[in-house]
Design a protein around this motif. Structure first.
Motif, PDB file in Angstrom:
ATOM      1  N   GLY A 102      49.180  59.240  14.778  1.00  0.00           N
ATOM      2  CA  GLY A 102      48.490  60.461  14.094  1.00  0.00           C
ATOM      3  C   GLY A 102      48.702  60.211  12.500  1.00  0.00           C
ATOM      4  O   GLY A 102      48.409  59.294  11.939  1.00  0.00           O
ATOM      5  N   THR A 103      48.350  61.378  11.935  1.00  0.00           N
ATOM      6  CA  THR A 103      48.189  61.517  10.483  1.00  0.00           C
ATOM      7  C   THR A 103      49.568  61.826  10.046  1.00  0.00           C
ATOM      8  O   THR A 103      50.580  62.097  10.663  1.00  0.00           O
ATOM      9  CB  THR A 103      47.619  62.657  10.139  1.00  0.00           C
ATOM     10  OG1 THR A 103      48.269  64.104  10.511  1.00  0.00           O
ATOM     11  CG2 THR A 103      46.056  62.585  10.735  1.00  0.00           C
ATOM     12  N   SER A 104      49.814  61.282   8.576  1.00  0.00           N
ATOM     13  CA  SER A 104      50.932  61.618   8.038  1.00  0.00           C
ATOM     14  C   SER A 104      51.547  62.896   7.913  1.00  0.00           C
ATOM     15  O   SER A 104      52.640  63.064   8.214  1.00  0.00           O
ATOM     16  CB  SER A 104      50.858  60.887   6.488  1.00  0.00           C
ATOM     17  OG  SER A 104      51.775  61.221   5.623  1.00  0.00           O
ATOM     18  N   ASP A 105      50.645  64.029   7.494  1.00  0.00           N
ATOM     19  CA  ASP A 105      50.973  65.247   7.710  1.00  0.00           C
ATOM     20  C   ASP A 105      51.536  65.703   8.917  1.00  0.00           C
ATOM     21  O   ASP A 105      52.752  66.453   8.836  1.00  0.00           O
ATOM     22  CB  ASP A 105      49.709  66.056   7.317  1.00  0.00           C
ATOM     23  CG  ASP A 105      49.410  66.011   5.721  1.00  0.00           C
ATOM     24  OD1 ASP A 105      50.190  65.447   5.142  1.00  0.00           O
ATOM     25  OD2 ASP A 105      48.429  66.604   5.330  1.00  0.00           O
ATOM     26  N   ALA A 106      50.963  65.350  10.092  1.00  0.00           N
ATOM     27  CA  ALA A 106      51.442  65.806  11.405  1.00  0.00           C
ATOM     28  C   ALA A 106      52.903  65.044  11.840  1.00  0.00           C
ATOM     29  O   ALA A 106      53.651  65.799  12.267  1.00  0.00           O
ATOM     30  CB  ALA A 106      50.475  65.313  12.357  1.00  0.00           C
ATOM     31  N   PHE A 107      52.934  63.935  11.274  1.00  0.00           N
ATOM     32  CA  PHE A 107      54.235  63.244  11.462  1.00  0.00           C
ATOM     33  C   PHE A 107      55.422  64.008  10.523  1.00  0.00           C
ATOM     34  O   PHE A 107      56.574  64.350  11.226  1.00  0.00           O
ATOM     35  CB  PHE A 107      54.233  61.829  10.920  1.00  0.00           C
ATOM     36  CG  PHE A 107      55.445  61.042  11.458  1.00  0.00           C
ATOM     37  CD1 PHE A 107      55.780  60.695  12.818  1.00  0.00           C
ATOM     38  CD2 PHE A 107      56.271  60.456  10.450  1.00  0.00           C
ATOM     39  CE1 PHE A 107      56.987  60.125  13.143  1.00  0.00           C
ATOM     40  CE2 PHE A 107      57.392  59.595  10.882  1.00  0.00           C
ATOM     41  CZ  PHE A 107      57.808  59.351  11.822  1.00  0.00           C
ATOM     42  N   PHE A 108      55.119  64.112   9.273  1.00  0.00           N
ATOM     43  CA  PHE A 108      56.176  64.764   8.676  1.00  0.00           C
ATOM     44  C   PHE A 108      56.549  66.358   8.974  1.00  0.00           C
ATOM     45  O   PHE A 108      57.626  66.731   8.725  1.00  0.00           O
ATOM     46  CB  PHE A 108      55.774  64.542   7.052  1.00  0.00           C
ATOM     47  CG  PHE A 108      56.305  63.197   6.590  1.00  0.00           C
ATOM     48  CD1 PHE A 108      57.481  62.849   6.116  1.00  0.00           C
ATOM     49  CD2 PHE A 108      55.373  62.007   6.850  1.00  0.00           C
ATOM     50  CE1 PHE A 108      58.156  61.740   5.782  1.00  0.00           C
ATOM     51  CE2 PHE A 108      55.798  60.898   6.558  1.00  0.00           C
ATOM     52  CZ  PHE A 108      57.145  60.553   5.870  1.00  0.00           C
ATOM     53  N   ASP A 109      55.565  66.839   9.358  1.00  0.00           N
ATOM     54  CA  ASP A 109      55.731  68.343   9.717  1.00  0.00           C
ATOM     55  C   ASP A 109      56.464  68.375  10.973  1.00  0.00           C
ATOM     56  O   ASP A 109      57.238  69.280  11.201  1.00  0.00           O
ATOM     57  CB  ASP A 109      54.232  68.866  10.288  1.00  0.00           C
ATOM     58  CG  ASP A 109      53.365  69.433   8.948  1.00  0.00           C
ATOM     59  OD1 ASP A 109      54.102  69.284   7.806  1.00  0.00           O
ATOM     60  OD2 ASP A 109      52.391  69.689   9.021  1.00  0.00           O
ATOM     61  N   GLY A 162      52.174  52.803   1.623  1.00  0.00           N
ATOM     62  CA  GLY A 162      51.929  52.985   0.235  1.00  0.00           C
ATOM     63  C   GLY A 162      52.333  54.202  -0.527  1.00  0.00           C
ATOM     64  O   GLY A 162      52.106  54.240  -1.824  1.00  0.00           O
ATOM     65  N   LYS A 163      52.530  55.130   0.298  1.00  0.00           N
ATOM     66  CA  LYS A 163      53.050  56.360  -0.216  1.00  0.00           C
ATOM     67  C   LYS A 163      54.632  56.566  -0.431  1.00  0.00           C
ATOM     68  O   LYS A 163      55.576  55.838  -0.033  1.00  0.00           O
ATOM     69  CB  LYS A 163      52.712  57.529   0.696  1.00  0.00           C
ATOM     70  CG  LYS A 163      51.182  57.678   1.109  1.00  0.00           C
ATOM     71  CD  LYS A 163      50.422  58.113  -0.216  1.00  0.00           C
ATOM     72  CE  LYS A 163      48.951  58.565   0.085  1.00  0.00           C
ATOM     73  NZ  LYS A 163      48.848  59.432   1.039  1.00  0.00           N
ATOM     74  N   ASP A 164      54.982  57.312  -1.413  1.00  0.00           N
ATOM     75  CA  ASP A 164      56.369  57.438  -1.700  1.00  0.00           C
ATOM     76  C   ASP A 164      56.971  58.436  -0.743  1.00  0.00           C
ATOM     77  O   ASP A 164      56.570  59.247  -0.555  1.00  0.00           O
ATOM     78  CB  ASP A 164      56.387  58.257  -3.164  1.00  0.00           C
ATOM     79  CG  ASP A 164      57.879  58.135  -3.629  1.00  0.00           C
ATOM     80  OD1 ASP A 164      58.616  59.072  -3.172  1.00  0.00           O
ATOM     81  OD2 ASP A 164      58.486  57.337  -4.422  1.00  0.00           O
ATOM     82  N   LEU A 165      58.252  57.908   0.001  1.00  0.00           N
ATOM     83  CA  LEU A 165      58.701  58.629   0.846  1.00  0.00           C
ATOM     84  C   LEU A 165      59.230  60.075   0.417  1.00  0.00           C
ATOM     85  O   LEU A 165      58.999  60.978   1.295  1.00  0.00           O
ATOM     86  CB  LEU A 165      59.952  57.654   1.654  1.00  0.00           C
ATOM     87  CG  LEU A 165      60.715  58.544   2.670  1.00  0.00           C
ATOM     88  CD1 LEU A 165      59.774  58.673   3.753  1.00  0.00           C
ATOM     89  CD2 LEU A 165      61.781  57.476   3.188  1.00  0.00           C
ATOM     90  N   ASN A 166      59.705  60.063  -0.579  1.00  0.00           N
ATOM     91  CA  ASN A 166      60.210  61.416  -1.126  1.00  0.00           C
ATOM     92  C   ASN A 166      59.127  62.353  -1.359  1.00  0.00           C
ATOM     93  O   ASN A 166      59.301  63.532  -0.830  1.00  0.00           O
ATOM     94  CB  ASN A 166      61.086  61.313  -2.350  1.00  0.00           C
ATOM     95  CG  ASN A 166      61.963  62.291  -2.946  1.00  0.00           C
ATOM     96  OD1 ASN A 166      61.682  63.465  -2.522  1.00  0.00           O
ATOM     97  ND2 ASN A 166      63.109  61.896  -3.495  1.00  0.00           N
ATOM     98  N   ILE A 167      58.032  62.110  -1.849  1.00  0.00           N
ATOM     99  CA  ILE A 167      56.904  63.137  -1.986  1.00  0.00           C
ATOM    100  C   ILE A 167      56.267  63.529  -0.878  1.00  0.00           C
ATOM    101  O   ILE A 167      56.247  64.666  -0.576  1.00  0.00           O
ATOM    102  CB  ILE A 167      55.814  62.304  -2.812  1.00  0.00           C
ATOM    103  CG1 ILE A 167      56.086  61.979  -4.255  1.00  0.00           C
ATOM    104  CG2 ILE A 167      54.611  63.074  -2.805  1.00  0.00           C
ATOM    105  CD1 ILE A 167      55.201  61.017  -5.267  1.00  0.00           C
ATOM    106  N   LEU A 168      56.086  62.626   0.355  1.00  0.00           N
ATOM    107  CA  LEU A 168      55.861  63.126   1.637  1.00  0.00           C
ATOM    108  C   LEU A 168      56.875  64.112   2.147  1.00  0.00           C
ATOM    109  O   LEU A 168      56.316  65.001   2.767  1.00  0.00           O
ATOM    110  CB  LEU A 168      55.633  61.956   2.575  1.00  0.00           C
ATOM    111  CG  LEU A 168      54.611  60.912   2.251  1.00  0.00           C
ATOM    112  CD1 LEU A 168      54.738  59.801   3.039  1.00  0.00           C
ATOM    113  CD2 LEU A 168      53.190  61.427   2.462  1.00  0.00           C
ATOM    114  N   PHE A 169      57.979  63.755   1.956  1.00  0.00           N
ATOM    115  CA  PHE A 169      59.050  64.789   2.356  1.00  0.00           C
ATOM    116  C   PHE A 169      58.840  66.247   1.716  1.00  0.00           C
ATOM    117  O   PHE A 169      58.740  67.305   2.181  1.00  0.00           O
ATOM    118  CB  PHE A 169      60.468  64.389   2.179  1.00  0.00           C
ATOM    119  CG  PHE A 169      60.779  63.837   3.545  1.00  0.00           C
ATOM    120  CD1 PHE A 169      61.455  64.571   4.940  1.00  0.00           C
ATOM    121  CD2 PHE A 169      61.412  62.241   3.328  1.00  0.00           C
ATOM    122  CE1 PHE A 169      61.675  63.853   5.730  1.00  0.00           C
ATOM    123  CE2 PHE A 169      61.700  61.631   4.560  1.00  0.00           C
ATOM    124  CZ  PHE A 169      61.871  62.405   5.750  1.00  0.00           C
TER     125      PHE A 169
END
Length: 452
Positions: A102-109, A162-169
């Protein structure tokens, strides 16, 4: 003519000369990895952890450990004197789970929802620091920053690479209005060393010995030439994730015909050669291959092949452990235990000779595995140039199913250190079980690097 069992014994022998070549080979790889950029070689990875606990720390900190199939979020209450209380929330993520693609947002949510559940469980909404054990490739650029690389393990999440892990959190925490800050990103081996140091401040090696193998140790920053513009003093030490699992080549590894046969049938030949000789993923297959040689000669099972030996990888390392755990019991008990592991199409009946030979083969393979693990530990101690004339303890924390569950594995590893260093120096070396690297280690590193 040499008998088949003696030929197998010679194949798995790890002589002092071979052991020394292993130690020196590892040291050469350490030094090569320290001077070669991470983009070119995926070993000797700087963790950016330059602080260690002393066992007196107190407070509550969070740890998040994401693996290929499980998410674990823990609240670790550091009580001082090396004592902790851990509260956790676990969530499984199945192979077919749509979150994997799925999407990055769904996964981190989804991840942050587990964090929120944990905060409710411990009944707190105060700001907390969190350490993240991310068991996927990442190009780490600081203690709490790193670019996510291709994840693998069945994950193909859109918009994450390619995204920063901390920022996604932090973006996900903001969406859920949760006051948590990621203050550290870590590897589980580094976490194991730090967690063990909380109860054993003299810890100098964190070693993983289970299905896979890895190690971490403190290295002088001045020797980590791949680090650029670090602005640290010459005596500062940083924990290094060696990725020792991918060490090894034919120039110094004592590879035998069974190792080569195993490697030839593996999905990734010529990769992780050292790990294939000794980790929990491979002991069963090595035992199968060596046993087939005895079966072919007629010495074992009178030439009959058990069903579990007919196909590569069908004989498990857990079965090898069971064989050795029954090595000192009565024949009748051994027979019952082994008959649960091996079946024959022609209803062949095991003999006492069969069991003796099979157990001897298992012992030869696991004994070499222990010495190979010991050789890595020796090389890590030699790499640190520890003053061996002192009297303080030198602690090695080991985590993993092979070390913890395989019969006499700790004693065999200890013996390999005695053989190298001698009894006097070896009496200072304390190898002990280390646990909870992803949780306690993650929380401790989060604590050590929380904003001051």
């Amino acid at each position: 003519m040499i008998d088949p069992l003696t030929a197998i014994r010679e194949a798995f022998e790890l002589s002092p000369t071979k052991f020394e070549a292993l130690v020196k080979g590892f040291q050469q790889e350490y030094n090569t990895g320290l001077t070669t950029s991470s983009a070119e070689i995926a070993t000797m990875i700087p963790s950016y952890v330059t602080r260690m606990p002393n066992g007196k720390e107190k407070g509550t900190f969070l740890a998040l450990d994401l693996g290929g199939s499980t998410l674990r979020v823990s609240a670790v209450n550091l009580l001082g004197e090396g004592e902790v209380k851990v509260t956790e929330v676990r969530r499984a993520i199945a192979v077919a789970d749509p979150l994997r693609t799925g999407t990055s947002d769904a996964f981190f949510d989804w991840i942050v929802e587990a964090v929120d559940e944990l905060l409710s469980k411990i009944n707190t909404h105060t700001p907390l620091s969190m350490g993240v054990c991310w068991s996927f490739p990442i190009d780490q650029t600081g203690i709490s920053t790193g670019t996510i690389l291709r994840m693998g393990k069945g994950f193909d999440i859109k918009g994450i690479e390619g995204k920063d892990l901390n920022i996604l959190f932090q973006e996900a925490f903001k969406r859920k209005a949760i006051n948590v800050t990621v203050t550290a990103i870590l590897n589980d081996t580094v976490g194991t060393l730090v967690a063990h140091a909380y109860t054993h401040p003299q810890a100098r090696i964190g070693f993983i010995y289970g299905t896979g193998v890895n190690a971490a140790y403190p290295e002088k920053v001045s020797r980590i030439q791949k680090l650029k513009n670090h602005n640290m003093g010459p005596d500062v030490e940083m924990l290094i994730n060696t990725e020792i699992d991918i060490f090894g080549n034919e120039s110094y590894l004592p590879l035998n015909r069974f190792d080569l046969a195993l490697d030839a049938t593996h999905s990734q030949p010529k990769f992780q050669l050292y790990e294939k000789m000794m980790s929990g993923a491979y002991l069963g297959e090595l035992t199968r291959l060596a046993s087939l040689e005895l079966i072919a000669s007629g010495d074992l099972f009178k030439g009959n092949i058990p069903n579990q030996f007919k196909n590569p990888w069908d004989f498990s390392s857990a079965s090898v452990s069971i064989l050795e755990s029954n090595a000192v019991t009565r024949w009748e008990d051994q027979k019952v235990a082994v008959e649960t592991l091996l079946t024959f199409e022609n209803e062949y009946q095991l003999s006492a000779t069969d069991l003796s030979l099979l157990i001897q083969v298992a012992h030869l393979i696991s004994d070499r595995a222990a010495r190979l693990a010991g050789g890595a530990m020796v090389s890590l101690l030699e790499q640190q140039k520890i003053n061996l004339s002192e009297t303080d303890p030198i602690v090695i924390g080991v985590n993993g199913s092979v070390y913890e569950l395989y019969p006499q594995m700790p004693e065999r590893i200890q013996q390999s250190l005695i053989d190298w260093f001698g009894p006097t120096i070896s009496s200072r070396l304390q190898i002990s079980l280390a646990t909870e690297g992803g949780s306690i280690g993650g929380a401790l590193i989060a604590m050590l690097y929380q904003p001051r």
